[in-house]
Design an enzyme around this catalytic site. Structure first.
Site, PDB file in Angstrom:
ATOM      1  N   LYS A 220      33.033  44.677  39.260  1.00  5.85           N
ATOM      2  CA  LYS A 220      33.166  45.543  38.084  1.00  5.85           C
ATOM      3  C   LYS A 220      32.546  44.893  36.845  1.00  5.85           C
ATOM      4  CE  LYS A 220      37.100  45.981  35.731  1.00  5.85           C
ATOM      5  NZ  LYS A 220      38.334  46.383  35.071  1.00  5.85           N
TER       6      LYS A 220
ATOM      7  N   LYS B  29      44.373  37.791  40.195  1.00  5.33           N
ATOM      8  CA  LYS B  29      44.412  36.961  38.980  1.00  5.33           C
ATOM      9  C   LYS B  29      44.983  35.576  39.287  1.00  5.33           C
ATOM     10  CE  LYS B  29      43.763  40.104  35.292  1.00  5.33           C
ATOM     11  NZ  LYS B  29      43.964  40.475  33.911  1.00  5.33           N
TER      12      LYS B  29
ATOM     13  N   LYS C 261      34.633  42.535  30.616  1.00  2.00           N
ATOM     14  CA  LYS C 261      34.369  41.856  29.342  1.00  2.00           C
ATOM     15  C   LYS C 261      34.592  40.352  29.424  1.00  2.00           C
ATOM     16  CE  LYS C 261      38.236  44.316  27.461  1.00  2.00           C
ATOM     17  NZ  LYS C 261      39.420  44.079  28.305  1.00  2.00           N
TER      18      LYS C 261
END
Ligand code: AQP
Length: 343
Positions: A210, A128, A213
């Site tokens: 992956k 991140k 969203k």
């Protein structure tokens, strides 16, 4: 459902005998079928076996910049998706994290026994930090401490985790053991609940990452709110290969992902899918897959839309859930404050 029908306290009577299962979903984007298959579908199964606490991790979501109105809307939507998928608010506690302030309070105490070095070594933090280099805030680093507080407040026995969350759960266990040995036994040390057959659903555009969203490419995921036409279009455009050979192998990662998707929805093995479609071309398989996905997701979407028409009902579910959750959370936090010496 009226207020009395809902769970009024937690845990009670024979419920107290059952193990506590805990899981939160971030409202960091509209939920995808990855969230459905990897989390919500299991919530439905778990509600009869465990004392379940499921919720919306809106405090976690702000580690990445959010638009306030979207965050507010999506928080309630997550509750609606969980209910629309079959979780009964009379059986499971459903709540929104920010409505139980004990999460942030316990996280602060746990910060005081967390090692910065250990947090900096977390894989998700490193990922991140790279992805959000323009907003490298302290909460991205201390995210696992808040996650530990979430889990430990409820004396959770089991936490369903995907491979990417195993390291964070290990960190939670370390903190629980550290606190228990420094003060006295206070927290239940949680176990991961991993599903051997759990599949990681991959992006429809890049089968090596992956399905997420927050992916900027809307064709990379199928949303729980996508209508049948959108589902069919996205599956028809999903990446496959030019081998025109129907088999399940890593070299054909796009097809492998679609086979996994079919297997997850049909509740069968990938080999059974291959046996069934080995003579098919990719387009026919994709059509069958789209029928299957639409068949499961469309009734959920219809229930979701009708729940969203009555926001008051959803607000009551999350309000009642927050009260029930807070009763348990308060008990744990009071013990912690007493042991640490906080007035
Ligand atoms: N692609 C996936 N396949 C299987 N399971 C998945 N989950 C998420 N994506 C997949 C599971 O959904 C639960 C809730 O996840 P989350 O929203 O708390 O965080 P996440 O894993 O970071 O989900 P996203 O969609 O990738 O969100 P962003 O893009 O905001 O980071 C978890 O149980 C997760 O395993």
């Amino acid at each position: 459902m009226n207020e009395k029908d809902r769970k009024s306290s937690f845990p009670q009577g024979e419920r107290a005998e059952r193990k506590v299962a805990f899981s939160l979903i971030q409202p960091s984007g509209d939920l995808t079928i990855g969230n459905y298959l990897g989390a919500i579908k299991n919530f439905v199964r778990m509600q009869d076996e465990y004392d379940c606490i499921f919720g919306v991790a809106n405090l976690h979501a702000i580690t990445v910049t959010q638009v306030a109105a979207d965050l507010r809307r999506r928080s309630l939507e997550v509750i609606a998706y969980i209910v629309a998928s079959g979780v009964d608010p009379a059986k499971a506690t459903l709540f929104i994290q920010s409505q139980v302030p004990e999460h942030a309070e316990l996280a602060w105490v746990l910060n005081s026994i967390s090692s910065i070095g250990q947090l900096q070594r977390m894989t998700q933090f490193k990922d991140k930090a790279q992805k959000h280099a323009d907003n490298l805030n302290a909460a991205l680093l201390t995210y696992p401490v808040l996650m530990a507080a979430d889990i430990l407040l409820y004396q959770s026995h089991v936490v369903p985790v995907g491979a990417d969350q195993k390291q964070h759960l290990e960190f939670t266990r370390d903190l629980a053991e550290r606190f228990n040995s420094r003060y006295s036994p206070t927290f239940t040390v949680p176990e991961p609940l991993s599903d051997e057959n759990a599949t990681r659903i991959m992006s429809l555009k890049d089968p090596y990452s992956k399905m997420s969203k927050s992916d900027p490419d809307e064709n990379a995921y199928i949303l729980m709110k996508d209508d049948p036409a959108a589902i069919r279009r996205k599956i028809a455009r999903a990446v496959t290969d030019s081998e025109a050979h129907f088999c399940y192998r890593p070299e054909q990662a796009g097809l492998m992902n679609l086979i996994n998707l079919y297997a997850a929805y049909a509740e069968c093995t990938p080999n059974e899918v291959v046996e069934r479609f080995h003579d098919s071309d990719y387009a026919s398989f994709k059509r069958a897959l789209a029928d299957l996905v639409v068949g499961v997701m469309d009734p959920i979407r219809t229930r979701f839309l009708s729940l969203m028409e009555d926001k008051k009902e959803l607000e009551e579910i999350s309000h009642d859930g927050a009260l029930a959750a807070q009763r348990v959370a308060r008990r744990t936090l009071s013990k912690v404050y007493r042991k640490v010496g906080l007035l």
